[in-house]
Each structure stands twice: as C-alpha cells, then as structure tokens.
Scaffold this motif. Structure first.
Motif, short mmCIF file in Angstrom:
data_model
loop_
_atom_site.label_atom_id
_atom_site.label_comp_id
_atom_site.label_asym_id
_atom_site.label_seq_id
_atom_site.Cartn_x
_atom_site.Cartn_y
_atom_site.Cartn_z
N SER A 38 0.70 -1.09 0.07
CA SER A 38 -0.03 -0.07 -0.03
C SER A 38 1.02 1.20 -0.20
N GLY A 39 0.29 2.30 -0.69
CA GLY A 39 1.10 3.48 -0.37
C GLY A 39 0.66 4.59 -1.54
N SER A 40 1.19 5.74 -1.50
CA SER A 40 0.87 6.61 -2.75
C SER A 40 1.91 6.94 -3.64
N GLY A 44 -1.51 7.85 -7.66
CA GLY A 44 -2.24 8.11 -6.73
C GLY A 44 -2.31 6.86 -5.54
N LEU A 45 -3.20 7.08 -4.64
CA LEU A 45 -3.30 6.17 -3.59
C LEU A 45 -3.61 4.78 -3.74
N GLN A 46 -2.84 3.98 -3.45
CA GLN A 46 -3.04 2.31 -3.47
C GLN A 46 -3.26 1.77 -2.22
N ARG A 47 -4.29 1.31 -1.95
CA ARG A 47 -4.73 0.65 -0.55
C ARG A 47 -4.99 -0.90 -0.64
N SER A 55 -4.74 -4.94 -2.68
CA SER A 55 -4.17 -4.21 -3.12
C SER A 55 -3.57 -4.81 -4.67
#
Length: 97
Positions: A38-40, A44-47, A55
């Motif tokens: 997960s991260g940004s 964009g944001l990857q959750r 993810s």
C-alpha cells in the motif's frame, strides 16, 4: 558480512511475473514477494482496504553483487517506464550465516 546491492521493486501485480523473469535472466533466483503493498505515488493512492480488500501492488526484494547490478536494473527500466512502479537500489550488508 558481505557487501551487496539491495534491489526493491514495487509494481502492479500483473507485471510481477515479468520482474521475476528479468531477475532470473540476470541470474538472480533468490527473491521475496510481498503482496498487497500500500502507498501513494504517481498513480495515486493504492490501498489494501478497498472493496476487494486486495492491493494491486507487490513488493519484490532481492540482492546482487555490484558488478551484476546493471544486468538487473537496465532491463527493468523499460518495464517500469511502461507499467509504472518504482525500483530502489541501495548498498547493503548481508549477514551470512
């Protein structure tokens, strides 16, 4: 201890097999894959807590000798340019046992 180059790749899961193929072609058969990174970043944001709970990113970790580094990272460059993701390279010391 042994001096090594630590290679970390975070990439969309469907491209992970290609990364592993590149590692194998460079003679690296030892690696770790962690799914659900997960991260940004630039995309964009990857959750990992979305509706599916999964993810789309994986984290791949491996090491190599300094003299083998270009044979690993240069083939990764076009894949990362096309698919996105990140590759970090750093010096590390491997505690041999």
């Amino acid at each position: 201890m042994k001096n090594v180059q630590r290679i970390e790749v975070i990439i969309n899961a469907p491209h992970a097999p290609r990364v592993i193929d590149i590692l194998a072609s460079a003679g690296l058969r030892d690696y770790t894959v962690i799914r659900g990174a997960s991260g940004s970043g630039e995309r964009g944001l990857q959750r990992g807590d979305d509706i599916t709970g999964v993810s789309n990113n994986v984290y791949i970790l491996t090491t190599c000798a300094l003299e083998d580094l270009d044979g690993v990272v240069e083939p990764l460059r076009p894949l990362l340019r096309r698919a996105g993701g990140i590759c970090l390279v750093s010096e590390a010391r491997w505690l041999e046992h």
